[in-house]
Design an enzyme around this catalytic site. Structure first.
Site, PDB file in Angstrom:
ATOM      1  N   ARG A  28      39.566  47.748  45.552  1.00  6.89           N
ATOM      2  CA  ARG A  28      38.904  46.449  45.683  1.00  6.89           C
ATOM      3  C   ARG A  28      37.462  46.546  46.145  1.00  6.89           C
ATOM      4  O   ARG A  28      36.555  46.115  45.450  1.00  6.89           O
ATOM      5  CB  ARG A  28      39.691  45.554  46.645  1.00  6.89           C
ATOM      6  CG  ARG A  28      39.128  44.142  46.727  1.00  6.89           C
ATOM      7  CD  ARG A  28      39.840  43.298  47.750  1.00  6.89           C
ATOM      8  NE  ARG A  28      41.267  43.166  47.498  1.00  6.89           N
ATOM      9  CZ  ARG A  28      42.100  42.515  48.297  1.00  6.89           C
ATOM     10  NH1 ARG A  28      41.654  41.955  49.393  1.00  6.89           N
ATOM     11  NH2 ARG A  28      43.383  42.423  48.012  1.00  6.89           N
ATOM     12  N   HIS A  74      43.021  42.430  35.617  1.00 11.95           N
ATOM     13  CA  HIS A  74      42.753  42.141  37.036  1.00 11.95           C
ATOM     14  C   HIS A  74      43.528  40.902  37.467  1.00 11.95           C
ATOM     15  O   HIS A  74      43.014  39.782  37.396  1.00 11.95           O
ATOM     16  CB  HIS A  74      41.245  41.932  37.225  1.00 11.95           C
ATOM     17  CG  HIS A  74      40.785  42.075  38.646  1.00 11.95           C
ATOM     18  ND1 HIS A  74      40.742  43.280  39.314  1.00 11.95           N
ATOM     19  CD2 HIS A  74      40.346  41.158  39.536  1.00 11.95           C
ATOM     20  CE1 HIS A  74      40.283  43.105  40.532  1.00 11.95           C
ATOM     21  NE2 HIS A  74      40.030  41.822  40.711  1.00 11.95           N
ATOM     22  N   TYR A 118      30.635  26.417  31.794  1.00 11.52           N
ATOM     23  CA  TYR A 118      29.309  26.018  31.309  1.00 11.52           C
ATOM     24  C   TYR A 118      28.439  27.210  30.917  1.00 11.52           C
ATOM     25  O   TYR A 118      27.569  27.088  30.062  1.00 11.52           O
ATOM     26  CB  TYR A 118      28.567  25.208  32.374  1.00 11.52           C
ATOM     27  CG  TYR A 118      29.261  23.925  32.748  1.00 11.52           C
ATOM     28  CD1 TYR A 118      29.509  22.938  31.799  1.00 11.52           C
ATOM     29  CD2 TYR A 118      29.675  23.703  34.055  1.00 11.52           C
ATOM     30  CE1 TYR A 118      30.150  21.764  32.141  1.00 11.52           C
ATOM     31  CE2 TYR A 118      30.317  22.529  34.414  1.00 11.52           C
ATOM     32  CZ  TYR A 118      30.560  21.559  33.452  1.00 11.52           C
ATOM     33  OH  TYR A 118      31.186  20.399  33.793  1.00 11.52           O
TER      34      TYR A 118
END
Length: 812
Positions: A28, A74, A118
């Protein structure tokens, strides 16, 4: 039947947490030393490359990329994936962005990016170098979380991404902070290291000068850089790039064009503007953020005739215009977190790239050999074409045809498959020539690949050429300037403190405040103190003056006037014990203001147990801890001893004589010069020969024409000419100035000098009552007079002090 185990909580927690820690360290938070990527970053790049979302194709919605990464590789929150994707696109966070993004991807002001639905994203051109040759078995692969497909353990990383883009992260027990560097410099260092495996740190630092932040700015401290590159841990100073520009009217402005790495620009501008609003520094008239598409620009407009360099130094010290950056170069090396030196990182990357070249060459060699085997079969088939066609036509099906070719002409199965699949137009003479040319080319390639695999020098030559080509394509100029020494910031006090007049008040109970002249004039009738409290010091001072407050327990409290709490005159102010710990029964008995801390005078200090000394001003100048701790100016003999008076003597000539009067009515006058000068933490010498429980009540500076006023515990007031008290020498018993009575004798509680008969004196009692006395209304008393009763102690209380009445300040 399941077996229930009995385990201690300590064992269970230890085992579970160690597994969790290992997971977040390796999977991580920390980057791999080889490709400089954390797992989420690696998966993003691989998934986008796998989907063809590359720099030479059109942009795609970020949500699609995030969804692919989350669904295939993931299995964590989409927000963490999108945040990692966005960071790799932010050219103020990474030196060489690996993601190109259309839309709002955040800003240096800390603005969040637009939602992933977006924005659009694709891999950048340099990101393709991270993935180049991945299809050629150059890296190891593991199954993804649901065992449906494979993902790379590490990317080929054809450029040294760990140093170029840096990394930051926090895991269990480990954190990493690796700053970005210049790609060209790092590659030059790798090429040098390749030729000189025993290169020293100094050798490598000829190429890698230091961090090269995407935001530019100036790095100071070559020693810190060297220590960081040697040990993996070090500290440098990062300073904004600034310039001072003159304006009309004798004004100037500070222009900031580059700020330190990872400093929030909006917060920085806000902090500077707060300093302007709070007048922490005098001279800033306006702060503007003029940044636009052409670059960063923060303008600090200054007032007329101010010290612009001094203000800039103050901002360097008190804002994020200058910050410290701490190297902590930790990465995963051989599955373990390790703090790394510069050479270790470069060596690890070089070894990894040699391995990549080797694996790629083995892959290419096998592919070339397989193709050559097929080409040899096709050439042989074309040489006996009629027989081959006859055999194929006599066969039952494709498999039979393949088997017959293997059986009759000695072709391999792969060759036979290729012959059977051969199209008719390939049977021309032209194609035979092409196959022969291809065979020759493949032979050359195989020889070249074998040469690379057999000769480490040849492998290194190939790697060096590829690194040089990569540097030529992507090299760009250094943005961050490296300066060898950390600049010593010296701030002129005149810059910090406005040159303005204020009214300062210190009260008996320990409240202190400064107010503007305007506030004082608007509310002189209300000083903001509690009814029983009263001012003991009230003067018009300059904000650049210095205040010394002396307590009766031998403690000195220092405050620059500008640091005193700014309050309206009708407000109470701050209590001195908020910052300095004082005893409940400790009182401020003397307060003095000075224009500078380089005075030449002395303080005359007297205690109630009969000690006296002079202490030079220079012995009482404040230390660095003045804000938190009081300074001892008098070492008291016993816990019950108290300082009764402190007087400031500007020059030795101004000394003259002093007068001491004891509680039992003994007075002693002698020259100030008889009192030696001692240090702060001393008791002094004997001032007066006290007997029994007698104590000194006060000390006053006098001359031959002085007049004193004294008050007794029975409410009696007496005016006495100093001539009545003969001048003798120090440590004497003194002369009696009261008449001893058979019962309830008068005892002096306090005395003061009378400067002007028309200036009222105020007597304060233990009932918090004030009794005003006009000296002109009273005649002189003799030495053996007990004075006139002026205070009814039954109704007003017992007197505790007498002093000239503080009048309102005369302010223009």
């Amino acid at each position: 039947m399941s077996k229930i185990e009995s385990l201690t909580l300590e064992d269970v927690m230890g085992e579970r947490f160690s597994r969790y820690s290992k997971s977040i360290i390796q999977e991580r938070a920390l980057p791999d030393i080889r490709d400089g990527l954390k797992p989420v970053q690696r998966r993003i790049l691989y998934a986008m490359n796998k989907d063809g979302n590359t720099f030479d194709k059109a942009f795609r919605k970020s949500a699609k990329s995030v969804g692919n990464v989350m669904g295939n590789f993931h299995p964590h929150g989409d927000s963490s994936i999108y945040e990692a994707l966005v960071r790799m696109s932010q050219d103020w966070k990474v030196r060489e962005p690996l993601i190109e993004m259309h839309g709002n991807n955040g800003s240096m002001d800390g603005d969040p990016p637009a939602a992933m639905r977006y924005t659009e994203a694709r891999l950048s051109k340099i990101a393709s170098e991270m993935l180049r040759d991945i299809e050629k078995d150059t890296v190891d692969w593991v199954l993804n979380f649901d065992d449906t497909e494979y993902e790379p353990v590490v990317l080929p990383a054809r450029f040294p991404n760990l140093l170029v883009n840096g990394s930051t992260g926090i895991s269990a027990g480990y954190a990493t902070d690796i700053p970005p560097h210049n790609l060209g410099e790092v590659i030059d260092a790798i090429l040098y290291l390749q030729k000189n495996p025993n290169a020293t740190l100094d050798d490598l630092m000829q190429f890698v000068k230091g961090p090269d932040f995407p935001t530019g700015a100036i790095v100071q401290g070559i020693d810190g850089i060297k220590k960081a590159y040697e040990t993996g841990h070090g500290k440098i100073v990062v300073r904004s790039r600034t310039s001072i520009e003159p304006l009309k009217g004798n004004k100037s402005q500070i222009v900031i064009t580059e700020i330190p790495y990872e400093v929030n620009k909006a917060q920085l501008v806000k902090r500077i503007d707060e300093i302007r609003l709070n007048k922490k520094v005098d001279g800033i008239s306006e702060v503007r953020d003029q940044s636009d598409r052409n670059g960063l620009s923060i303008v600090i407009e200054l007032k007329r005739d101010v010290d612009s360099t001094g203000i800039l130094n103050y901002l360097f010290k008190n804002t994020d215009l200058q910050v410290s950056y701490n190297f902590n170069m930790v990465a995963i090396s051989h599955m373990r977190p390790e703090r790394l030196s510069l050479k270790k990182i470069l060596v690890a990357y070089l070894e990894f790239q040699q391995e990549v070249i080797k694996k790629r060459t083995q892959y290419n060699l096998k592919k070339a050999q397989d193709r050559q085997h097929i080409v040899e079969g096709l050439i042989h088939a074309l040489s006996i074409l009629d027989k081959v066609i006859k055999t194929i036509r006599a066969s039952k099906n494709r498999k039979d045809a393949r088997d017959n070719l293997v059986k009759e002409y000695g072709f391999s199965e792969k060759q036979s498959d290729a012959i059977v699949a051969l199209q008719l137009y390939r049977l021309t003479n032209t194609d035979v020539t092409e196959l022969e040319n291809e065979h020759k080319h493949l032979s050359d390639e195989i020889n070249k690949f074998n040469k690379i695999l057999d000769n480490p020098k040849e492998l290194n030559r190939v790697l060096a050429n590829e690194l040089k080509a990569l540097a030529k394509t992507y090299r760009n100029a250094r943005r961050t300037e490296i300066q060898a020494e950390v600049s010593d910031i010296k701030i002129n006090t005149d810059v910090l403190v406005p040159d303005e007049d204020v009214v300062v008040m210190v009260s008996h109970d320990g409240y202190i405040k400064r107010s503007s002249i305007r506030s004082y004039k608007a509310s002189t009738s209300d000083d903001g103190l509690k009814d029983e409290d009263y001012p003991i010091f009230m003067e018009q001072l300059n904000a650049r003056d210095h205040l010394f407050m002396f307590t009766n327990k031998g403690n000195l409290i220092y405050r620059p006037v500008f640091e005193i709490a700014d309050a309206k005159w009708k407000e109470t102010g701050e209590h001195i014990s908020q910052t300095i710990g004082l005893d409940p029964d400790e009182e401020i008995i003397g307060t003095y203001a000075f224009n500078s801390l380089k005075e030449n005078g002395t303080f005359l200090i007297a205690t109630d147990d009969g000690h006296i000394k002079q202490t030079g001003f220079e012995s009482l100048t404040p230390g660095r801890t003045y804000k938190k701790h009081a300074y001892t100016y008098e070492k008291l003999k016993t816990p019950d001893s108290r300082v009764v008076s402190i007087e400031y003597l500007p020059t030795p000539e101004a000394a003259g004589q002093l007068l001491l009067i004891s509680k039992n009515g003994l007075a002693l006058r002698f020259d100030v010069n008889a009192v030696p000068v001692n240090g702060g933490r001393t008791t002094g010498v004997k001032s007066m020969g006290l007997r029994g429980d007698d104590k000194v009540t006060n000390l006053q500076l006098v001359n031959e024409n002085s007049v004193i006023a004294l008050v007794t515990q029975r409410g009696s007031f007496k005016k006495l000419a100093i001539k009545e008290i003969p001048a003798t020498s120090r440590a004497r018993k003194g002369v009696m100035i009261l008449r001893e009575l058979k019962s309830n004798s008068h005892r002096i509680v306090d005395f003061c000098t009378i400067e002007n008969d028309d200036q009222p004196l105020e007597v304060r009692t233990d009932h918090h009552r004030i009794h005003d006395i006009l000296p002109a209304d009273y005649s002189f008393g003799g030495r053996y007079s007990n004075g006139s009763f002026v205070i009814d102690v039954d109704s007003e209380g017992t007197p505790v002090s007498i002093r000239p009445k503080l009048t309102d300040l005369s302010i223009d």
